[in-house]
Design a protein around this motif. Sequence first.
Motif, mmCIF file in Angstrom:
data_model
loop_
_atom_site.group_PDB
_atom_site.id
_atom_site.type_symbol
_atom_site.label_atom_id
_atom_site.label_comp_id
_atom_site.label_asym_id
_atom_site.label_seq_id
_atom_site.Cartn_x
_atom_site.Cartn_y
_atom_site.Cartn_z
ATOM 1 N N TYR A 12 2.299 -6.723 1.732
ATOM 2 C CA TYR A 12 0.940 -6.408 1.280
ATOM 3 C C TYR A 12 0.894 -6.470 -0.254
ATOM 4 O O TYR A 12 1.747 -5.886 -0.925
ATOM 5 N N GLY A 13 -0.075 -7.196 -0.774
ATOM 6 C CA GLY A 13 -0.154 -7.357 -2.227
ATOM 7 C C GLY A 13 0.583 -8.583 -2.737
ATOM 8 O O GLY A 13 0.502 -8.916 -3.910
ATOM 9 N N SER B 90 -6.824 -2.179 3.404
ATOM 10 C CA SER B 90 -5.471 -1.696 3.143
ATOM 11 C C SER B 90 -4.452 -2.354 4.070
ATOM 12 O O SER B 90 -3.253 -2.083 3.979
ATOM 13 N N THR C 65 -5.189 -4.861 -5.717
ATOM 14 C CA THR C 65 -3.992 -4.470 -4.973
ATOM 15 C C THR C 65 -2.919 -5.564 -5.007
ATOM 16 O O THR C 65 -1.936 -5.506 -4.270
ATOM 17 N N ILE D 228 0.261 -7.369 -6.276
ATOM 18 C CA ILE D 228 1.472 -6.852 -6.932
ATOM 19 C C ILE D 228 1.864 -7.758 -8.101
ATOM 20 O O ILE D 228 1.999 -8.977 -7.942
ATOM 21 N N ALA E 205 2.734 -0.272 7.196
ATOM 22 C CA ALA E 205 3.679 0.041 6.119
ATOM 23 C C ALA E 205 3.590 -0.959 4.972
ATOM 24 O O ALA E 205 4.218 -0.760 3.928
ATOM 25 N N GLY E 206 2.842 -2.051 5.154
ATOM 26 C CA GLY E 206 2.673 -3.024 4.077
ATOM 27 C C GLY E 206 3.886 -3.899 3.812
ATOM 28 O O GLY E 206 3.988 -4.526 2.764
ATOM 29 N N HIS F 207 -2.926 3.667 1.241
ATOM 30 C CA HIS F 207 -2.509 2.291 0.968
ATOM 31 C C HIS F 207 -0.993 2.203 1.043
ATOM 32 O O HIS F 207 -0.314 3.146 0.668
ATOM 33 N N PRO F 208 -0.468 1.065 1.479
ATOM 34 C CA PRO F 208 0.982 0.946 1.577
ATOM 35 C C PRO F 208 1.672 0.863 0.215
ATOM 36 O O PRO F 208 2.875 1.093 0.130
ATOM 37 N N ILE F 209 0.933 0.495 -0.801
ATOM 38 C CA ILE F 209 1.546 0.453 -2.132
ATOM 39 C C ILE F 209 0.745 1.393 -3.031
ATOM 40 O O ILE F 209 -0.432 1.622 -2.784
#
Lengths: 489, 98
Positions: A185-186, A199, A229, A231, A427-428, B55-57
Amino acid sequence: MATALAAGELSSVDLTQLHFDQIEKVDGAVHAFLYLDKEGALAQARTVDAKRAKGEALGPLAGVPLALKDVLAQKGIPTTCGSKMLEGWRPPYDATVVTKLKEAGIVILGKTNMDEFAMGSSTENSAYGPTHNPWDLTRIPGGSGGGSAASLAAFEAPLAIGTDTGGSIRQPAAVTGTVGVKPTYGGVSRYGLIAFSSSLDQAGPCARTVLDAALLHEIIAGHDERDSTSINAPVPQVVKAAKKLDVKGMKIGVVKELQGDGFQSGVLSRFHEGLDALVSAGAELVEVSCPTFDYALAAYYLIAPSECSSNLARFDSMRYGIRVGDDGQRSAEEVMKLTRHAGFGAEVKRRIILGTYALSSGYYDAYYGSAQKVRTLLMRDFSAAFALADVLVSPTTPTTAFKIGEQVDDPLAMYLNDIATIPVNMAGIGGMSLPCGLAEEDGLPVGFQIMSPAMRDDLMYQVGGTLEAALLAKWGAPILDKTPVLAAR
Amino acid sequence: MAAISRDDVAHLAKLARISMNDSELDHLAEEMDLILGAVARVQEVAGRDVPPTSHPIPVKNVVREDLVRPSLTPQEALSGAPAQSEDRFKVPQILGEE
C-alpha cells in the motif's frame, strides 16, 4: 514480445494490430473489454516504432500492448468503473499510473470490464454484463478485475493493470491461470484511481509471467506528490528479484489458518506441490499461525463499505456522471436521490447502506471502531509471522472458478472468495498470485499466493520467480497453453 | 444486535441520498440482517486495550508550496457536467420555493 520489438523483428504497430485481431475474434465470447481505443493505441505504437527506428533509448516494455482496468482515469477515453453512474464520462486528465504507462511507451488497447466500482469477486456486478472465463465460458473470471485477467488468459493482451482492495487483482489471476500482484500500500500512486476504499485500494500489474509483472511493476510504482498516501522511498528492485531464481536458505511461512475448511481438495493438493517445489529449490518451510485472520473478512466488510459510503458520496449528479429526474421542478436533493437510485447497482447500494449504518452514531464503536481494532490485531499477526519467515504463502482462493450466476444472490458466500487475500490489504503489505497448476477434479487453474512485508515486494518476486521456473520445468509448458482455443464468433 | 427493520433501512437510504422503493427496502433489510449478523463478530476480539488502525501506513499531512501550476481549463473541468451555464456547474434548485 519486448525482445522481438527491441531486436526489430516485430513492429509495435503489427503487434498491436495482432492483438486487436485476437480481440475481434474472441471478445464477443469473453467480453473482457468495455472500450477499445484502436486509434490511440496505433498512434502510440507508431510513435514507439518511429523512436526505435531513430535509435532512441526506450524502456523495456516500450511498444507492448496493455489492457487497462476501467477504474483508472484515462484522458478523453470513456471511463465507467463498470457503472451506469459514469456512462459516457470522459476524464479530463490521466491517472498517474496512466501517465507512467504512456511515458514508458506502453500501448493501451482499451478499458477492461470490472465489478461496479470494484465491488465484487466475479465481474457479474458490472452494469455492462459479465466477463467470461476463457478456461470455461460458463464460469466467472474472478473480480473485480475479471476483464483484465481474462484478457491475459484469452491472449487479447500480454499485460494488464488491475486494482486490489480485497483481492481484485490476485483472485482473478488465480482463477484464470495468470499472474497478479498487489504492491505494498502506497507503493503505486492512487491519483486518478476512482476510490472505493481509500485505505485498502492499490493498483498493480497483471501479466502471464512473474518477470513481465515485475517489469510492469517498476514502471507504475514510485512516489507521487499527488497522492498523500504514496510512500516516498525507492521502488523495491522487483525485476532483479524476479530474475534471481534462487530461494536457498529462505524461510517460507505457511499460514495455518488459510488451508483448512472450505478449501477445495484440488486447490490444496496443487498448493502443496508448490510448497514441495520451493523445498526442492532449497527453501525452508515454517508453519506460522495468524489467529486473527479468522476475523479479517468480517472486519473488511465493515471497513470497506464504510469507506465506500463516504467515497461514493461524490456521485451526486452535479459535476459529472449521469443526472436523472431533473425536470426543473425537483430539488437538488430529490434529483440526487433519483440519480443514485438509477445509477448504482444492487451490490453498490448494499455496501453504501451497510457502511452508512456502520458509521452512524450509536453503532460506530461496535462496528467500524471494532473493525479498526481487528486491523491492528491483523498487523500484529503479520509482524509475528514475518519474524519467523521471509514471506508467507497460502492458496490465493479457496476454490477454482465457479459458475456464472452461482453465488450472485448470496452476498455472504460471494464474500468468502476473498478470505485468503483480504488480510494482505488490511495490513497494507504486498501480495502476489501465480498459477500452480490445474485442480484434478475440474481442470481449472489454481493460484499460489505469496505475501511479503511492506516495501519488500522484491521478496515475493524472488520466491514467485523461482517457483514459476521450478513448475515450468516440471510441466514442460505454461499452463496457459492448455486454455481452450476460443472459436471466432 | 438489534434486527434491522425496513424503517431503519429507509432512514439509512435517506442519509445516503438513494431513493428506494418498498420491495428494495424489504430485500435490503433482510440482507442487512444477515450481513450484520456475520460481521458483528469483530466485537469478540476488539478489546478495550487494542488501539484502532485507520491506515496501514502512518499518514501525515502533506503540504506543498502554494505555487501557480498548470491546471484544467474551465471547459475541461466542466466537460463531464450534466448541465452548465456561464462557465459554471448548473444544478437543480437547492432551496425550496418558500
